[in-house]
Motif scaffolding. Structure first.
Motif, PDB file in Angstrom:
ATOM      1  N   ASN A 138      54.296  -4.766 -18.971  1.00  0.00           N
ATOM      2  CA  ASN A 138      54.200  -4.142 -17.661  1.00  0.00           C
ATOM      3  C   ASN A 138      52.818  -4.379 -17.065  1.00  0.00           C
ATOM      4  O   ASN A 138      51.806  -4.348 -17.785  1.00  0.00           O
ATOM      5  N   THR A 139      52.764  -4.618 -15.781  1.00  0.00           N
ATOM      6  CA  THR A 139      51.506  -4.836 -15.071  1.00  0.00           C
ATOM      7  C   THR A 139      51.457  -3.939 -13.851  1.00  0.00           C
ATOM      8  O   THR A 139      52.447  -3.824 -13.121  1.00  0.00           O
ATOM      9  N   SER A 191      55.294  -3.671 -12.235  1.00  0.00           N
ATOM     10  CA  SER A 191      56.434  -4.558 -12.448  1.00  0.00           C
ATOM     11  C   SER A 191      56.246  -5.223 -13.800  1.00  0.00           C
ATOM     12  O   SER A 191      55.124  -5.339 -14.301  1.00  0.00           O
ATOM     13  N   GLY A 192      57.339  -5.678 -14.368  1.00  0.00           N
ATOM     14  CA  GLY A 192      57.267  -6.186 -15.726  1.00  0.00           C
ATOM     15  C   GLY A 192      57.893  -7.549 -15.909  1.00  0.00           C
ATOM     16  O   GLY A 192      58.505  -8.119 -15.010  1.00  0.00           O
ATOM     17  N   GLN A 193      57.709  -8.058 -17.103  1.00  0.00           N
ATOM     18  CA  GLN A 193      58.311  -9.318 -17.535  1.00  0.00           C
ATOM     19  C   GLN A 193      58.877  -9.099 -18.926  1.00  0.00           C
ATOM     20  O   GLN A 193      58.148  -8.721 -19.848  1.00  0.00           O
ATOM     21  N   ASP A 205      56.945 -13.859 -12.998  1.00  0.00           N
ATOM     22  CA  ASP A 205      57.354 -13.462 -14.349  1.00  0.00           C
ATOM     23  C   ASP A 205      57.898 -14.632 -15.157  1.00  0.00           C
ATOM     24  O   ASP A 205      58.663 -14.443 -16.103  1.00  0.00           O
ATOM     25  N   HIS A 206      57.492 -15.871 -14.825  1.00  0.00           N
ATOM     26  CA  HIS A 206      58.025 -17.036 -15.526  1.00  0.00           C
ATOM     27  C   HIS A 206      57.133 -17.536 -16.655  1.00  0.00           C
ATOM     28  O   HIS A 206      57.551 -18.400 -17.412  1.00  0.00           O
ATOM     29  N   ILE A 217      49.069 -14.601 -13.515  1.00  0.00           N
ATOM     30  CA  ILE A 217      49.316 -13.618 -12.464  1.00  0.00           C
ATOM     31  C   ILE A 217      48.390 -13.858 -11.274  1.00  0.00           C
ATOM     32  O   ILE A 217      48.818 -13.845 -10.115  1.00  0.00           O
ATOM     33  N   GLY A 269      58.961  -5.829 -23.337  1.00  0.00           N
ATOM     34  CA  GLY A 269      58.301  -6.625 -22.324  1.00  0.00           C
ATOM     35  C   GLY A 269      56.900  -6.158 -22.022  1.00  0.00           C
ATOM     36  O   GLY A 269      56.351  -5.282 -22.700  1.00  0.00           O
ATOM     37  N   LYS A 317      58.474 -13.150  -7.900  1.00  0.00           N
ATOM     38  CA  LYS A 317      59.300 -13.575  -9.027  1.00  0.00           C
ATOM     39  C   LYS A 317      60.302 -14.659  -8.626  1.00  0.00           C
ATOM     40  O   LYS A 317      60.474 -15.645  -9.354  1.00  0.00           O
ATOM     41  N   CYS A 342      62.055  -4.011 -13.908  1.00  0.00           N
ATOM     42  CA  CYS A 342      62.811  -5.225 -13.610  1.00  0.00           C
ATOM     43  C   CYS A 342      64.175  -5.223 -14.283  1.00  0.00           C
ATOM     44  O   CYS A 342      65.121  -5.851 -13.796  1.00  0.00           O
ATOM     45  N   LYS A 368      60.088  -9.811 -22.580  1.00  0.00           N
ATOM     46  CA  LYS A 368      59.653 -10.727 -23.628  1.00  0.00           C
ATOM     47  C   LYS A 368      60.472 -10.467 -24.887  1.00  0.00           C
ATOM     48  O   LYS A 368      60.947  -9.347 -25.136  1.00  0.00           O
TER      49      LYS A 368
END
Length: 425
Positions: A112-113, A84-86, A316-317, A330, A110, A310, A103, A88
């Motif tokens: 990815n993790t 999943s990602g965030q 992801d904040h 995380i 962004g 999330k 996402c 940026k």
């Protein structure tokens, strides 16, 4: 987690951080968490993530140990892999680049993790995480220093990061007997070989172009195998219980040259869409298709963990940029999610079996009861116990109202599924 911290003050600040992740703050970044926690400035929250001395890897192991201890007695346990990602803006954050972001559902900028969820029929939570860092950030020493990337960190693909997570779980004895993942991990032969070497069964999603050996020296594509080796009698309609009722699909499995490897195929009953899974059953376990079906369906909870993480805990904040700070946020989010997920799983065991319709034209009874406490409700009850803005009776009334409403929604969803089954040949 106390043993993971060198000093008492950072540990106390971590406790505040986790508590605020479980709060109703809409945006969970350093500034908003510090303000809501009563700090005079965001410095302590930012220092906790960026510079304080504590072992976030050991903390992740503690979180995993807590989840495993509480959920390991379930009849089926699966290590579910996914990423999943965030999103940026810019490239000043460790791991940030233009790449496919699940996402966003598209190519975007962004981080990815790769995550692993400890998934059971009674509950699930995230227990492992590794941030994907691209080549160019690791190959430039100056950029590594700016992004706070340790000199010992080497480039790892997403399947290799998943391998690292599972290897840690094997080492500390928390690895379940089964693993599941999507196509990114299903096509990684080294990951599959690692699981087989450790006698861990797997059900890995693969694409239609995946080749399986059906005779010595003869390999065929997955879609070609289905066309050649299945007949109408090959398909079985199997049902796995979900929150909104039974998930019903057609399933078929095809043998390969190995007596322990199979191609498991899922067919959507309305659209006919096919999904392919490459499976391995260890020699110590019986060969049963329904077991593979259940393992395949326990891959879905990791996506629910992303949604909970999330929407409710700010997974992801974070607005930090350094590699260590990203990973620490995380890990602390995983701790908050684990507490609520385990509590919800325990509450589920004390909740009566749901009342569900048995015929498509059945009318709902007057009282359907309440659903089991969810992760979101556990989080709200935590807030009620620690920070109350309105009378307790008001909050508890809303907890009751939501659970009653969700029970009725589940009943009607289940009846709709029964009606749809009548229209399915």
């Amino acid at each position: 987690m106390r043993s993971c911290f060198a000093r008492r003050e950072p540990f106390a600040q971590a406790g505040k951080y986790v508590a605020e992740l479980m709060s109703d703050v809409p945006r969970k970044n350093g500034w908003s968490l510090a303000e809501h926690a009563g700090d005079a400035a965001p410095d302590r929250m930012q220092r906790l993530l960026n510079h304080a001395v504590w072992d976030h890897d050991a903390t992740q192991r503690v979180v995993r140990g807590f989840v495993v201890e509480q959920l390991r007695d379930q009849p089926l346990v699966v290590a579910a892999l996914d990423e999943s990602g965030q999103e940026k803006s810019g490239e000043a954050t460790a791991g940030a680049q233009r790449q496919y972001m699940g996402c966003a559902g598209r190519i975007a900028n962004g981080v990815n993790t790769v995550y692993c969820a400890y998934a059971t029929p009674g509950g699930h939570a995230l227990v492992g995480a590794r941030i994907y860092v691209p080549h160019d950030q690791l190959d430039d020493p100056e950029r590594r220093a700016v992004l706070g990337i340790d000199g010992g960190l080497e480039f790892r693909t997403k399947p290799q990061l998943a391998h690292d997570i599972l290897a840690d779980m094997v080492t500390d004895g928390s690895m379940p007997p089964w693993a599941a993942g999507d196509e990114v991990y299903g096509r990684a032969s080294e990951l599959r070989e690692f699981l087989e070497d450790n006698e861990i069964g797997y059900v890995m999603r693969v694409g239609c172009a995946f080749h399986a050996e059906v005779a010595p020296g003869i390999k065929l594509r997955a879609d070609e195998l289905v066309a050649r080796h299945t007949v109408p009698e090959s398909w079985q309609i199997c049902s796995v219980t979900g929150f909104k009722g039974e998930r019903r699909y057609g399933w078929a499995w095809i043998s390969t040259t190995s007596p322990r490897h199979f191609l498991l195929v899922r067919k959507h009953l309305q659209t006919g869409e096919l999904a392919y899974h490459y499976c391995y059953i260890p020699p110590t376990r019986p060969i049963q298709m329904m077991t593979l079906v259940r393992v395949a369906c326990l891959r879905w909870p990791v996506e629910e963990d992303f949604e909970f993480g999330k929407d409710h805990f700010g997974l992801d904040h974070s607005q930090v940029r350094l590699y260590t700070a990203l990973l620490r946020h995380i890990v602390l989010t995983m701790a908050a999610l684990a507490v609520c997920a385990v509590t919800a799983a325990q509450a589920k065991t004390r909740t009566p079996a749901p009342i569900l319709p048995t015929t498509p034209d059945e009318q709902p009874p007057e009282d359907l009861g309440l659903i089991a406490l969810t992760v979101a409700e556990i989080k709200r009850l935590f807030m009620l116990a620690t920070r109350r803005l309105l009378p307790e009776t008001h909050h508890l009334h809303w907890v009751w109202w939501r659970r009653r409403h969700q029970t009725r929604a589940r009943w009607y969803h289940h009846r709709t599924r029964l009606r749809r089954q009548l229209d399915t040949p």
